[in-house]
Write a protein that holds these residues in place. Sequence first.
Motif, PDB file in Angstrom:
ATOM      1  N   UNK A   4       2.750   0.210  16.992  1.00 38.86           N
ATOM      2  CA  UNK A   4       3.268   1.187  16.027  1.00 38.86           C
ATOM      3  C   UNK A   4       4.608   0.739  15.447  1.00 38.86           C
ATOM      4  N   UNK A   5       4.944  -0.516  15.705  1.00 36.66           N
ATOM      5  CA  UNK A   5       6.212  -1.108  15.237  1.00 36.66           C
ATOM      6  C   UNK A   5       7.444  -0.402  15.796  1.00 36.66           C
ATOM      7  N   UNK A   6       7.297   0.205  16.954  1.00 41.85           N
ATOM      8  CA  UNK A   6       8.428   0.814  17.640  1.00 41.85           C
ATOM      9  C   UNK A   6       9.054  -0.227  18.563  1.00 41.85           C
ATOM     10  N   UNK A   7      10.367  -0.415  18.413  1.00 40.70           N
ATOM     11  CA  UNK A   7      11.031  -1.451  19.198  1.00 40.70           C
ATOM     12  C   UNK A   7      11.140  -1.052  20.661  1.00 40.70           C
ATOM     13  N   UNK A   8      10.888  -2.024  21.534  1.00 41.14           N
ATOM     14  CA  UNK A   8      11.015  -1.824  22.965  1.00 41.14           C
ATOM     15  C   UNK A   8      12.410  -2.286  23.385  1.00 41.14           C
ATOM     16  N   UNK A   9      13.257  -1.399  23.951  1.00 43.40           N
ATOM     17  CA  UNK A   9      14.611  -1.811  24.342  1.00 43.40           C
ATOM     18  C   UNK A   9      14.564  -2.902  25.407  1.00 43.40           C
ATOM     19  N   UNK A  10      15.272  -4.001  25.143  1.00 44.44           N
ATOM     20  CA  UNK A  10      15.336  -5.120  26.082  1.00 44.44           C
ATOM     21  C   UNK A  10      16.714  -5.764  25.981  1.00 44.44           C
ATOM     22  N   UNK A  11      17.093  -6.497  27.007  1.00 40.73           N
ATOM     23  CA  UNK A  11      18.296  -7.309  26.920  1.00 40.73           C
ATOM     24  C   UNK A  11      17.935  -8.759  27.224  1.00 40.73           C
ATOM     25  N   UNK A  12      18.762  -9.687  26.730  1.00 37.88           N
ATOM     26  CA  UNK A  12      18.441 -11.108  26.788  1.00 37.88           C
ATOM     27  C   UNK A  12      19.090 -11.790  27.986  1.00 37.88           C
ATOM     28  N   UNK A  13      18.380 -12.731  28.543  1.00 35.93           N
ATOM     29  CA  UNK A  13      18.911 -13.589  29.606  1.00 35.93           C
ATOM     30  C   UNK A  13      18.441 -15.012  29.333  1.00 35.93           C
ATOM     31  N   UNK A  14      19.388 -15.940  29.247  1.00 37.83           N
ATOM     32  CA  UNK A  14      19.075 -17.327  28.886  1.00 37.83           C
ATOM     33  C   UNK A  14      19.142 -18.206  30.123  1.00 37.83           C
ATOM     34  N   UNK A  15      18.158 -19.088  30.258  1.00 40.93           N
ATOM     35  CA  UNK A  15      18.131 -19.996  31.396  1.00 40.93           C
ATOM     36  C   UNK A  15      17.719 -21.400  30.957  1.00 40.93           C
TER      37      UNK A  15
END
Length: 350
Positions: free
Chosen positions: A277-288
Amino acid sequence: MKYTFKTRAILVFFCFMIFINCKDEPAIRNITVNYENAKAVSVSFDFASTKAFSVHLKDRATPILGEYQTEGVTRIFTPVVPFSDGLTYAVVMDEKVVSIFSIKNDTVESPELVGIYPSTNELPENLLKMYFQFSQPMEELGESLEHITVFNRTLNKEEAVFLELESELWNKDHSLLTLWLDPGRIKTDLIPNRKYGLPLLEEHEYEIRIDANFRGANGRPLKNEYTKSFKVGKSDKMKPSPEDWEISVSGDKVSIEFNEPLDAILLKECFRIVNTENKEIPCFSKIEAKEQVLHLVCPQQLNKGEYKLLVDTRLEDLAGNNLNRLFDVDLSSKNNMDTSLQKEIRFKIN
């Protein structure tokens, strides 16, 4: 007008006063460095004489700019820029040093360099920029390149590889510095490229040095001197290819494995997950894995179903090639250039 201290005055350190031919003058007493929000904002002392005085960095002839005030026998000097922690200053009268004092506030932490990006130790010959992440805001004097130098180990000499800009590129809180390698030397056939060649040379080894005199906004120098060694590989002439990325899902984490290191700062800004439905899913980024793997961690476990990974096309590799175009491209070419703002990658959770 009466001078009011906004915070309690702290006597931090002062040396025994030196007098030369001052037998007829009363001694300077009660010299105090005054702090406000952990910054040494003024110095005050008692001195009955009406003689003019100035404040200098120790062993410097030029006085520090600031405001001078007198309240009875109390003399107050407020510098335009707060005194720097770790430095020693002199009170001068009649061209003679009558007192010295040092700034030392043990409650203020020294800044640290917590990251240099790219973090990988092999960089492309056409590397476009580097980031320097500090633990706290740094000074705003515009003299970063006096403290960050690059030494070519292969040729055994210092190299001027970074572009000097009139206004340095800092983030909002002045804790992240971006340094560009000269684009004019990287782009083929531009005058700087023909005259000086690339800033970095393939198969050469380099060392970046960040000296400890680089100061934070609180006046404290870096906790240590820092170095980063790297070698230079071939130029990167390919755009990042989303088709080659591998996506996996584990619990609340969506992981994307790239086939190369990408721009560390843009990695945090250019990825979003949306549902059907094009609703954004809240997430945060982690780089490895030295900027070769990105984890998007969502607060809640993702449900079964279909999702889309939206990628901003300004995402770049280390050579400045983004998802739409190469950095070093012939602008007169008639090839159609992709102008899309984002790419979509569909994935499914079973």
